[in-house]
Write a protein that holds these residues in place. Structure first.
Motif, PDB file in Angstrom:
ATOM      1  N   PRO A  58       0.865  -1.202  -0.043  1.00 37.52           N
ATOM      2  CA  PRO A  58      -0.084  -0.095  -0.019  1.00 37.52           C
ATOM      3  C   PRO A  58       0.788   1.245  -0.049  1.00 37.52           C
ATOM      4  O   PRO A  58       1.957   1.180   0.537  1.00 37.52           O
ATOM      5  N   THR A  59       0.285   2.340  -0.575  1.00 39.17           N
ATOM      6  CA  THR A  59       1.085   3.505  -0.457  1.00 39.17           C
ATOM      7  C   THR A  59       0.914   4.106   1.045  1.00 39.17           C
ATOM      8  O   THR A  59      -0.182   3.649   1.690  1.00 39.17           O
ATOM      9  N   ARG A  60       1.548   5.187   1.302  1.00 44.55           N
ATOM     10  CA  ARG A  60       1.333   5.590   2.719  1.00 44.55           C
ATOM     11  C   ARG A  60      -0.013   6.300   2.835  1.00 44.55           C
ATOM     12  O   ARG A  60      -0.409   6.433   4.043  1.00 44.55           O
ATOM     13  N   PHE A  61      -0.640   6.815   1.980  1.00 43.41           N
ATOM     14  CA  PHE A  61      -2.063   7.393   1.658  1.00 43.41           C
ATOM     15  C   PHE A  61      -3.187   6.341   1.906  1.00 43.41           C
ATOM     16  O   PHE A  61      -4.369   6.806   1.707  1.00 43.41           O
ATOM     17  N   SER A  62      -2.803   5.083   1.582  1.00 44.84           N
ATOM     18  CA  SER A  62      -4.008   4.016   1.389  1.00 44.84           C
ATOM     19  C   SER A  62      -4.806   3.853   2.507  1.00 44.84           C
ATOM     20  O   SER A  62      -4.243   3.929   3.690  1.00 44.84           O
TER      21      SER A  62
END
Length: 105
Positions: free
Chosen positions: A97-101
Motif C-alpha cells: 500500500p501507499t502511505r495514503f492508502s
C-alpha cells in the motif's frame, strides 16, 4: 503489510464446483495457515471465469513462512490434487500500500 492477489481462470463450466470445493475444503486450510483473507471474488464483467483471492500479510517474509507451512500440510496437497484440470491460467500479484492508502488493519 503486503497484499497478495491470486487470480485463477477456471475452465468453462467448473466454477461452481471449484467454489464449493474451495469453501468446504480449501478455505479452512488456507485460513489456518495463511491467516487473513480479505476477499474472494468472481468476475462479472471483463475476462470471465476468473476467481480472485485476496490475502493480507505482515511482510513478504511472513508470506513465505506461511506458504511454506501450507505446502508442507498433507491436507493441502490433497486439496491441490482435487483441483487438477480446474484452472487454465494463474496469476499472482503482490502489492504494497501507499502511505495514503486506507488499509483494513
Amino acid at each position: 503489510m503486503i497484499i497478495e492477489f491470486r487470480t485463477y481462470t477456471v475452465a468453462h463450466g467448473q466454477m461452481d464446483d471449484y467454489l464449493q470445493r474451495y469453501e468446504a475444503r480449501g478455505l479452512p486450510l488456507l485460513q489456518r495457515h495463511l491467516g487473513r483473507q480479505l476477499g474472494c471474488y468472481v468476475s462479472e464483467i471483463g475476462t470471465l471465469n476468473q476467481v480472485r483471492h485476496v490475502w493480507e500479510f505482515d511482510s513478504f517474509s511472513d508470506r513465505e513462512q506461511r506458504r511454506s507451512r501450507l505446502e508442507a500440510d498433507p491436507e493441502w496437497q490433497d486439496f491441490k490434487r482435487l483441483n487438477r484440470g480446474t484452472f487454465t491460467h494463474q496469476e499472482v500479484c503482490i502489492m504494497k500500500p501507499t502511505r495514503f492508502s486506507q488499509t483494513t488493519v
